[in-house]
Write an enzyme that holds these catalytic residues in place. Structure first.
Site, PDB file in Angstrom:
ATOM      1  N   ILE A  37     -83.164 -19.814  -3.405  1.00 17.32           N
ATOM      2  CA  ILE A  37     -82.862 -19.705  -2.204  1.00 17.32           C
ATOM      3  C   ILE A  37     -82.910 -20.750  -1.355  1.00 17.32           C
ATOM      4  O   ILE A  37     -82.606 -20.895  -0.085  1.00 17.32           O
ATOM      5  CB  ILE A  37     -83.440 -18.292  -1.604  1.00 17.32           C
ATOM      6  N   THR A  62     -95.330 -15.174  -1.266  1.00 17.10           N
ATOM      7  CA  THR A  62     -96.439 -14.223  -1.109  1.00 17.10           C
ATOM      8  C   THR A  62     -97.877 -14.268  -1.435  1.00 17.10           C
ATOM      9  O   THR A  62     -98.698 -13.573  -0.964  1.00 17.10           O
ATOM     10  CB  THR A  62     -95.961 -12.559  -1.475  1.00 17.10           C
ATOM     11  N   ASP A 104     -96.752  -7.462   8.431  1.00 18.24           N
ATOM     12  CA  ASP A 104     -97.621  -7.481   9.414  1.00 18.24           C
ATOM     13  C   ASP A 104     -98.255  -8.877   9.891  1.00 18.24           C
ATOM     14  O   ASP A 104     -98.705  -8.949  11.052  1.00 18.24           O
ATOM     15  CB  ASP A 104     -98.629  -6.347   9.393  1.00 18.24           C
ATOM     16  N   TYR A 128     -98.619 -18.185   5.649  1.00 19.05           N
ATOM     17  CA  TYR A 128     -97.679 -16.949   5.269  1.00 19.05           C
ATOM     18  C   TYR A 128     -97.036 -16.340   6.472  1.00 19.05           C
ATOM     19  O   TYR A 128     -95.871 -16.236   6.648  1.00 19.05           O
ATOM     20  CB  TYR A 128     -98.313 -16.146   4.476  1.00 19.05           C
TER      21      TYR A 128
END
Length: 299
Positions: A37, A62, A104, A128
């Site tokens: 990607i 992540t 979140d 992140y």
């Protein structure tokens, strides 16, 4: 419908592909080997050759703490930010609907009120969070036909997670400390995959929050319930007389590289408002998940 899913080796991508195939959709799962990607040419070739009707973008960096390391920061921006832009750019050119899985961590985690999906008071506290927000902005600025779905506290069959960590640590020690001042709700990828496919089958675009239903809890509460249910399922090594769990604050636990949000409460009401079936409660999800991994010993 033909759907291309990125990050097929991850917990969520794996379950999304399975759910699509279960419904007789044509699912094309890719990971870095099939489509990098971060390489715009690879993305263009990958999507144009697949000719999907939709893209569900699960791939991401992540590893929250590793993202803070100086040598990784540029790469994290490349994966979470530019990687998402590359996909959104091709989706725009081909007029393909896109779903982007976010977090979140785009918020600062302050206060106690659940974050609304359409809230724009972003203030990420970590690399992140910053890079996932970059991805959100590319999607929302480039596309009209998009879903941005924020999730939290994810667990699934395919990979490591908090539940597996607790079960393994609980075997080795007779006591452990778990953080009690970070509040949120767990998300089982098996349940989430069903919802995501429900959503991609519609034109109800926009921002959503999706976690399992149930009370907002701390990691300490979650750990207690993990061990309670494991004991109920016959794994008595985790019983209260053999394992003691102590609640500690984030400060007492020790400083991690990345700042964690204290308030990870996500308001899920928009799902019902738009006619989607909410996820089952997190206690129910935990029970089904524990039966799977304890029986198969995949932890």
């Amino acid at each position: 419908m033909k759907v291309l899913v990125t990050g097929v080796k991850g917990q969520l991508g794996h379950d999304v592909v399975n759910e699509l195939r279960k419904r007789n959709h044509e699912a094309i799962g890719v990971d870095i080997e099939e489509m990098d990607i971060t390489d715009s040419a690879s993305v263009e070739n990958g999507i144009k050759s697949a000719k999907p009707d939709a893209v569900i973008h699960c791939a991401a960096w992540t590893a929250v703490d590793n993202a803070e390391d100086e040598e990784n920061i540029e790469r994290v921006h490349l994966v979470n930010g530019m990687g998402t832009k590359n996909i959104a750019t091709v989706c725009k050119e081909l007029d393909i609907k896109m779903m982007y899985i976010s977090t979140d961590y785009v918020f600062d985690g302050q206060g106690t009120a659940p974050w609304k999906p359409d809230c724009k008071e972003y203030n990420p506290l970590s690399v992140y969070g910053e890079t996932k927000l970059e991805g959100e902005r590319y999607v929302s600025e480039l596309l009209e036909r998009y879903f941005i779905v924020r999730i939290a506290w994810v667990f699934g069959q395919n990979g490591n997670n908090f539940i597996k960590t607790m079960l393994n640590i609980g075997k080795k020690y007779d006591s452990l400390k778990v953080v009690c001042d970070q509040i949120g709700t767990p998300t089982y990828t098996y349940d989430l995959a069903r919802l995501l496919v429900d959503m991609i089958e519609t034109e109800k675009y926009g921002y959503y929050h999706a976690t399992n239903e149930g009370d907002y809890i701390s990691w300490y509460d979650f750990a207690k319930e993990i061990f309670h249910q494991a004991t109920e399922l016959g794994h008595t090594d985790y019983s209260e007389d053999k394992l003691t769990i102590f609640p500690v604050t984030t400060e007492e636990y020790g400083i991690s590289k990345a700042t964690r949000p204290f308030n990870s409460r996500l308001d899920r009401s928009k799902l019902i408002e738009n006619g989607f079936t909410p996820l089952p409660t997190w206690k129910d999800a935990l029970n089904r998940y524990l039966k799977e991994i304890l029986y198969s010993k995949t932890y």
